[in-house]
Design a protein around this motif. Structure first.
Motif, mmCIF file in Angstrom:
data_model
loop_
_atom_site.group_PDB
_atom_site.id
_atom_site.type_symbol
_atom_site.label_atom_id
_atom_site.label_comp_id
_atom_site.label_asym_id
_atom_site.label_seq_id
_atom_site.Cartn_x
_atom_site.Cartn_y
_atom_site.Cartn_z
ATOM 1 N N PRO A 36 24.255 -2.085 -26.747
ATOM 2 C CA PRO A 36 25.226 -3.250 -27.277
ATOM 3 C C PRO A 36 26.282 -2.538 -28.130
ATOM 4 N N GLY A 37 26.123 -1.420 -28.675
ATOM 5 C CA GLY A 37 27.098 -0.751 -29.550
ATOM 6 C C GLY A 37 28.080 0.259 -28.716
ATOM 7 N N SER A 38 27.994 -0.130 -27.252
ATOM 8 C CA SER A 38 28.714 0.537 -26.572
ATOM 9 C C SER A 38 28.490 2.101 -26.448
ATOM 10 N N ASP A 39 27.176 2.537 -26.843
ATOM 11 C CA ASP A 39 27.175 3.963 -26.689
ATOM 12 C C ASP A 39 26.654 4.403 -25.311
ATOM 13 N N THR A 40 26.906 5.248 -24.647
ATOM 14 C CA THR A 40 26.656 5.641 -23.196
ATOM 15 C C THR A 40 25.277 6.650 -23.318
ATOM 16 N N ALA A 41 24.782 6.793 -22.221
ATOM 17 C CA ALA A 41 23.458 7.713 -22.337
ATOM 18 C C ALA A 41 23.823 9.020 -22.938
ATOM 19 N N LEU A 42 25.002 9.556 -22.564
ATOM 20 C CA LEU A 42 25.465 10.771 -22.879
ATOM 21 C C LEU A 42 25.612 10.710 -24.606
ATOM 22 N N HIS A 43 26.294 9.632 -25.218
ATOM 23 C CA HIS A 43 25.968 9.439 -26.582
ATOM 24 C C HIS A 43 24.778 9.544 -27.166
ATOM 25 N N LEU A 44 23.732 8.880 -26.439
ATOM 26 C CA LEU A 44 22.581 9.122 -27.058
ATOM 27 C C LEU A 44 21.747 10.297 -26.997
ATOM 28 N N ALA A 45 21.811 11.150 -25.683
ATOM 29 C CA ALA A 45 21.493 12.326 -25.516
ATOM 30 C C ALA A 45 22.042 13.411 -26.516
ATOM 31 N N GLN A 103 31.877 1.416 -29.636
ATOM 32 C CA GLN A 103 32.598 0.444 -30.464
ATOM 33 C C GLN A 103 33.378 1.087 -31.512
ATOM 34 N N ALA A 104 33.002 2.252 -32.249
ATOM 35 C CA ALA A 104 33.767 2.704 -33.301
ATOM 36 C C ALA A 104 34.846 3.649 -32.705
ATOM 37 N N GLY A 105 34.859 3.813 -31.340
ATOM 38 C CA GLY A 105 35.941 4.700 -30.812
ATOM 39 C C GLY A 105 35.400 6.109 -30.666
ATOM 40 N N GLU A 106 34.335 6.488 -31.013
ATOM 41 C CA GLU A 106 33.808 7.609 -30.808
ATOM 42 C C GLU A 106 33.325 8.174 -29.527
ATOM 43 N N THR A 107 33.464 9.289 -29.281
ATOM 44 C CA THR A 107 33.406 10.073 -27.930
ATOM 45 C C THR A 107 31.801 10.779 -28.414
ATOM 46 N N HIS A 166 32.441 13.558 -30.915
ATOM 47 C CA HIS A 166 32.479 12.868 -32.238
ATOM 48 C C HIS A 166 30.789 12.585 -32.703
ATOM 49 N N VAL A 167 29.857 12.004 -31.682
ATOM 50 C CA VAL A 167 28.672 12.056 -32.140
ATOM 51 C C VAL A 167 27.964 13.448 -32.420
ATOM 52 N N ALA A 168 28.445 14.369 -31.616
ATOM 53 C CA ALA A 168 27.806 15.892 -31.770
ATOM 54 C C ALA A 168 28.388 16.058 -33.249
ATOM 55 N N ALA A 169 29.439 16.102 -33.783
ATOM 56 C CA ALA A 169 29.880 16.338 -34.825
ATOM 57 C C ALA A 169 29.262 15.657 -36.049
ATOM 58 N N LEU A 170 29.008 14.291 -35.820
ATOM 59 C CA LEU A 170 28.303 13.422 -36.806
ATOM 60 C C LEU A 170 26.895 14.056 -37.066
ATOM 61 N N HIS A 171 26.121 14.576 -35.913
ATOM 62 C CA HIS A 171 24.774 14.682 -36.037
ATOM 63 C C HIS A 171 24.503 16.200 -36.075
ATOM 64 N N ASN A 172 25.595 17.069 -36.519
ATOM 65 C CA ASN A 172 25.335 18.558 -36.458
ATOM 66 C C ASN A 172 24.846 19.090 -35.035
ATOM 67 N N LYS A 173 25.189 18.621 -33.908
ATOM 68 C CA LYS A 173 24.725 19.353 -32.677
ATOM 69 C C LYS A 173 25.559 20.399 -32.155
ATOM 70 N N PHE A 196 41.442 7.023 -36.449
ATOM 71 C CA PHE A 196 42.244 8.314 -36.295
ATOM 72 C C PHE A 196 41.419 9.568 -36.822
ATOM 73 N N ALA A 197 40.342 9.241 -36.905
ATOM 74 C CA ALA A 197 39.328 10.730 -36.996
ATOM 75 C C ALA A 197 39.038 11.706 -35.799
ATOM 76 N N THR A 198 39.286 12.738 -36.075
ATOM 77 C CA THR A 198 38.681 13.812 -34.815
ATOM 78 C C THR A 198 37.326 14.136 -35.281
ATOM 79 N N PRO A 199 36.776 14.837 -34.189
ATOM 80 C CA PRO A 199 35.504 15.367 -34.372
ATOM 81 C C PRO A 199 35.501 16.371 -35.591
ATOM 82 N N LEU A 200 36.470 17.012 -35.962
ATOM 83 C CA LEU A 200 36.625 17.966 -36.873
ATOM 84 C C LEU A 200 36.602 17.226 -38.267
ATOM 85 N N HIS A 201 37.385 16.097 -38.459
ATOM 86 C CA HIS A 201 37.317 15.525 -39.629
ATOM 87 C C HIS A 201 35.783 14.921 -39.903
ATOM 88 N N ILE A 202 35.057 14.620 -38.696
ATOM 89 C CA ILE A 202 33.719 13.995 -39.099
ATOM 90 C C ILE A 202 32.658 15.304 -39.410
#
Length: 505
Positions: A258-267, A291-295, A298-305, A326-332
């Motif tokens: 529902p938040g538009s995350d793909t299987a790849l976002h979740l993995a 939905q937040a415009g994150e690829t 970005h998720v890898a950056a957010l969760h330190n993967k 306008f945040a890049t993965p490096l910003h996050i």
């Protein structure tokens, strides 16, 4: 036979000898069972050996195997139809002998077999198969919760109905194989129960059950209460084996949460590298956004993967992709202090000077957090120490306003401008003065060779005005001893003395 030498037996045995008895009325099967020689027993049975022949003591091969504690031999004989209620000359069954000799594993095996046999007997006598007791439990409910596989088989083969509570009970029991029995022997499972079971199997990473359910007709792309499919659940929880089965069986990996995350976002969020790599190998689009415009990057950056940055970039992930802010993965990564990811991103040529919606660079975030390691990492990647955000604040303003002394030193060493003014005309020294940070003001003064001691903001206030207003006596002494103008006038023609008096200091 007693020594378990099968090749010798195969050479010498004649068909007429297969059920021959010795002086104790033992057959070859008695001897093999007593010694637990499984290959010999299998060979003899395949050649027509009788299962329930009795010796002089009235004991069958099953008696002998049970008495000696040979579990596999007991299993084989039961599987081949041995009668477990046979009595010897003392009126003992194989169950008695196993108990008498403390063979608890044999005892459990025979009791389970007995349960199945008794159930069969009652059903043949006309017992109502789906009758419920005062607790609303059927016979099958009890068999499942207790892990009684033989009894469950008998009841299922006789047409016992399976409900969702039984499926739940099967998954919650300490008998993982009981669900497989339900699946293999139930005649008809409703679709909703199949789907519920599929989600439970994924949750427990019971990939064999996942495969069996799909083969049995469970909807591979069914939705649960949170609108996740089995594949989305497997990805989010990092259940690699189940995810692989689902993909191999044709699960749709284009479905989003529902938040538009793909299987790849979740993995990626789960750090499940094997699932992420499998999705990428299957051709999953790497730059889809939620939905937040994150690829996924970005998720890898957010969760330190950090380990997933390389595979994602190599699969075509945009290193400087931006979110709605306008945040890049490096910003996050900088904002979260995730150094490992930041290193990987910079290694893949991430832009260290890109700005977000508030015109902040990654260095602004690192300076705000007081993250010395991240600040040094970004500066070594040529991050601009004098970049200004929408309020014209530099990273030096951010560090000074939050008392991060080591960050101020690092930024000054890379030519951070201590005279830089924000939209209110405040320099980093003004912010240090607000906090009363004497040591930081001293460093800023010496770095600028005391030239900025009387810098004024838009209200014409000097650092001394501010120190007086906030009542920082030690800082006032430092500024005065360093040559600050004691009678400087601000835009209201007030001196530092006015400011101190008005504030009650």
């Amino acid at each position: 036979v007693a020594k378990g030498y099968l090749p010798g037996l195969e050479k010498t045995l004649k068909d007429s000898d297969i059920n021959a008895q010795n002086s104790s009325s033992e057959t070859l099967l008695h001897v093999a069972a007593a010694n637990g020689h499984l290959p010999i027993m299998e060979y003899l049975i395949s050649k027509g050996a009788k299962i329930d022949v009795k010796d002089k003591k009235g004991r069958t091969p099953l008696h002998r195997a049970a008495e000696r504690g040979h579990g596999e031999a007991v299993k084989l004989l039961l599987r081949c139809g041995a009668y477990m209620y046979s009595l010897d000359m003392e009126g003992k069954t194989p169950l008695h002998l196993s108990a008498q000799n403390n063979h608890s594993h044999i005892l459990k095996m025979l009791l389970k077999e007995e349960a199945g046999s008794l159930a069969k007997m009652l059903l043949e006598a006309g017992a109502f198969i789906d009758g419920k007791d005062e607790r609303g439990q059927t016979g099958l409910s009890y068999a499942v919760s207790q892990g009684s596989e033989n009894t469950a088989k008998v009841l299922l083969e006789a047409g016992a109905r399976v409900d969702s509570n039984m499926v739940e009970s099967a998954f919650n029991s300490n008998h993982p194989s009981i669900f497989k029995i339900l699946l293999e022997h139930s005649k008809d499972l409703p679709p909703d129960i199949m789907e519920s079971a599929l989600f439970r199997a994924v949750q427990g990473n019971l990939h064999d059950n996942v495969a069996a359910l799909i083969d049995r007709g469970a909807d591979i792309n069914a939705y649960n209460a949170t609108l996740y499919t089995p594949l989305l659940l497997a990805c989010e929880t990092g259940k690699a084996e189940s995810a692989q089965v689902l993909m191999e069986k044709g699960a749709n990996f284009g479905i989003k949460t529902p938040g538009s995350d793909t299987a790849l976002h979740l993995a990626v969020q789960a750090g499940a590298a094997s699932i992420a790599n499998l999705l990428l190998c299957k051709g999953m689009e790497v730059n889809l956004v939620n939905q937040a415009g994150e690829t996924p990057l970005h998720v890898a950056a957010l969760h330190n993967k950090g380990a997933l940055v390389g595979p994602l970039v190599n699969a075509g992930a945009k290193i400087n992709a931006v979110t709605k802010e306008f945040a890049t993965p490096l910003h996050i990564a900088s904002q979260r202090g995730n150094t490992d990811v930041a290193q990987q991103l910079l290694h893949h040529n991430a832009n260290a000077n890109v700005k977000d919606k508030q015109a902040k660079s990654p260095l602004h975030f690192a300076a705000e957090r007081g993250d010395k390691t991240m600040v040094e990492l970004l500066l070594s990647a040529n991050a601009d120490p004098n970049a200004q955000d929408k309020e014209k604040k530099t990273p030096l303003h951010a560090a000074a306003g939050r008392r991060h002394l080591s960050i101020v030193k690092a930024l000054l060493a890379k030519k951070g401008r201590l005279g830089a003014k924000d939209m209110d005309g405040c320099t980093p020294m003004h912010y240090a003065a607000i906090k009363g940070n004497t040591e930081m003001v001293k460093i800023l003064l010496t770095s600028g060779k005391y030239k900025n001691i009387d810098d004024r903001n838009v209200w014409r206030k000097t650092p001394l005005h501010i120190a007086a207003e906030y009542g920082h006596s030690h800082l006032i002494n430092l500024l005065l001893s360093s040559g600050a103008a004691i009678n400087a006038l601000d835009s209201s023609k007030e001196t530092p003395l006015h400011c101190a008096c008005k504030a009650g200091h």
